[in-house]
Design a protein around this motif. Structure first.
Motif, mmCIF file in Angstrom:
data_model
loop_
_atom_site.group_PDB
_atom_site.id
_atom_site.type_symbol
_atom_site.label_atom_id
_atom_site.label_comp_id
_atom_site.label_asym_id
_atom_site.label_seq_id
_atom_site.Cartn_x
_atom_site.Cartn_y
_atom_site.Cartn_z
ATOM 1 N N GLU A 158 0.832 -1.210 0.000
ATOM 2 C CA GLU A 158 0.000 0.000 0.000
ATOM 3 C C GLU A 158 0.866 1.260 0.000
ATOM 4 O OE1 GLU A 158 -3.389 0.040 -0.039
ATOM 5 O OE2 GLU A 158 -3.891 -2.032 0.444
ATOM 6 N N TRP A 159 2.003 1.208 -0.711
ATOM 7 C CA TRP A 159 2.834 2.399 -0.787
ATOM 8 C C TRP A 159 2.666 3.076 -2.133
ATOM 9 C CZ3 TRP A 159 7.939 -0.782 0.117
ATOM 10 C CH2 TRP A 159 8.194 -1.597 -0.997
ATOM 11 N N ILE A 160 3.239 4.270 -2.270
ATOM 12 C CA ILE A 160 2.997 5.087 -3.463
ATOM 13 C C ILE A 160 3.840 4.642 -4.648
ATOM 14 C CG2 ILE A 160 2.307 7.083 -2.106
ATOM 15 C CD1 ILE A 160 5.116 8.249 -2.617
ATOM 16 N N TRP A 161 4.884 3.850 -4.421
ATOM 17 C CA TRP A 161 5.773 3.470 -5.498
ATOM 18 C C TRP A 161 5.186 2.310 -6.312
ATOM 19 C CZ3 TRP A 161 7.619 4.036 -0.416
ATOM 20 C CH2 TRP A 161 8.313 5.235 -0.197
ATOM 21 N N ASP A 279 1.203 6.643 -15.297
ATOM 22 C CA ASP A 279 1.008 6.987 -13.888
ATOM 23 C C ASP A 279 -0.280 7.761 -13.665
ATOM 24 O OD1 ASP A 279 3.339 5.733 -13.219
ATOM 25 O OD2 ASP A 279 4.535 7.572 -13.099
ATOM 26 N N LEU A 319 -4.378 0.786 -2.696
ATOM 27 C CA LEU A 319 -3.477 1.485 -3.608
ATOM 28 C C LEU A 319 -2.609 0.469 -4.327
ATOM 29 C CD1 LEU A 319 -2.275 4.176 -4.641
ATOM 30 C CD2 LEU A 319 -0.696 4.109 -2.701
ATOM 31 N N ARG A 321 -0.039 0.302 -8.024
ATOM 32 C CA ARG A 321 0.489 0.840 -9.273
ATOM 33 C C ARG A 321 1.540 -0.116 -9.825
ATOM 34 N NH1 ARG A 321 0.150 5.868 -6.298
ATOM 35 N NH2 ARG A 321 -1.202 7.369 -7.373
#
Length: 382
Positions: A158-161, A279, A319, A321
């Protein structure tokens, strides 16, 4: 057709890739598992247009209606009904089809269903994959395998990277865990049996694929389409959850690019690959709902307001990506459609079919439009 702005180097690279792929599949014997599913139906049509001799192996469509039935795909390919959990049946279809290439898509594809049916989920997604890999090994004639897993195969922190191909496998829920297990099984077959000879094996991980002709339950876009067509308020859960949304043709274009390299004998592509959106197209559920409302209504406000599902919900990632820099660098692949344009295509597909247009023609029309934008492969079958 709206294209993304791409640098000249990327356009040249993608054009070269496309030229090589134009003839890569003509006359090739290709086995697609899961051809009755949403993604498998789109892929089967595209391969047929490229002139491949397609055999499909899958259970009957899991939804009514289905793209497989609506587009009459069973009449275009050698359609074999069977279950990847049945190893003898998998062996038999591989012997019958004598494929040079296998696209393995057959799966239990739904997170929420995996909570209700974990045994079936693991049996299909893990042992089904093992059965396909072992049948290909025993056959001895398969040149390449593209094993389709999921962006959810990663241990999601669940991190942004965004996640890269060498990040650890994992999964909180049975579906995600089963996809991580399938990746580990594929890696074991690659290193144990296929490293020096045998099929060149690649695994591919895409984002949340969307497109016309998806009638699955508990998926955002099909749920919205059903509600809009019925004039009922859509029931939405987790509006803040961020997902890597992308049109199904973006992912399939990547799969075909990898398959072309495997068929050409380039074993450096026998590896894991991400094919995710840009992104800016990793968007919250709530954003998707509002954009779909606008596209469906033409900017008006005549659709019922959404309702938040306040009932009990199993855990779903908030989250996620993907990092697709490897595919961009090695293949020249990158997304061609903006997310807004992808949503417009979905609306156009469903409204055209609801108005009586032929589902096969509408689907092929969108494949050709995508090809024109992305430089991806297509060739009319003779």
């Amino acid at each position: 057709m709206e294209e993304r702005q791409r640098p000249v180097e990327a356009l040249v690279s993608q054009a070269a890739m496309s030229a090589a792929m134009q003839t890569a599949f003509r006359g090739r014997r290709v086995l697609v598992t899961g051809q009755t599913g949403f993604k498998g139906s789109w892929l089967s049509l595209w391969l047929q247009q490229l002139g491949a001799e397609v055999t499909g192996f899958a259970l009957p469509p899991s939804t009514t209606p289905s793209l497989f039935d609506a587009a009459r795909i069973g009449g275009l390919i050698d359609h074999v009904e069977g279950d990847v959990r049945d190893y003898a049946a998998v062996r038999a279809v591989v012997e019958r089809a004598r494929p040079e290439l296998i696209f393995h898509l057959a799966a239990q594809p739904l997170v929420r269903l995996s909570y209700a049916e974990p045994v079936e989920t693991y049996a299909t997604n893990v042992m089904g994959t093992v059965h396909v890999l072992e049948a290909a090994r025993q056959n001895g004639q398969v040149a390449g395998i593209v094993c389709v897993t999921s962006d959810k195969c990663y241990a999601n922190r669940e991190w942004i990277w965004p996640y890269r191909e060498n990040d650890p496998m994992g999964g909180h829920d049975p579906y995600s865990s089963s996809k991580g297990c399938a990746e580990l099984a594929a890696a074991a077959w690659r290193s144990s049996y296929f490293e020096a000879d045998g099929p060149a094996l690649a695994t591919v991980r895409a984002g949340n694929v969307i497109g016309g002709g998806d009638w699955s339950q508990d998926r955002l876009i099909p749920d919205l389409v059903r509600a809009f067509e019925a004039g009922t308020p859509p029931l939405i859960r987790s509006p803040e959850a961020v997902r890597p949304w992308q049109h199904v043709l973006e992912a399939l274009g990547g799969y075909l690019a990898i398959a072309e390299r495997l068929l050409a004998g380039d074993r450096s592509f026998a590896d894991a690959w991400n094919f995710g959106p840009s992104d800016e197209d990793a968007r919250p559920v709530g954003w998707m709902v509002e954009r779909m409302r606008a596209a469906w209504s033409g900017g008006g406000s005549d659709l019922p307001e959404t309702r938040l599902d306040t009932g009990p919900r199993p855990h779903e990632a908030g989250l996620l990506r993907l990092d697709s820099s490897k595919a961009r660098a090695a293949l020249g692949w990158q997304p061609a459609l903006t997310l807004d344009r992808a949503l417009e295509w979905i609306v156009a597909w469903h409204k055209a079919v609801a108005a009586g247009e032929d589902a096969r023609a509408v689907t092929l029309g969108q494949i050709e439009a995508y090809v024109a934008a992305a430089g991806a492969p297509v060739r009319k079958a003779a």
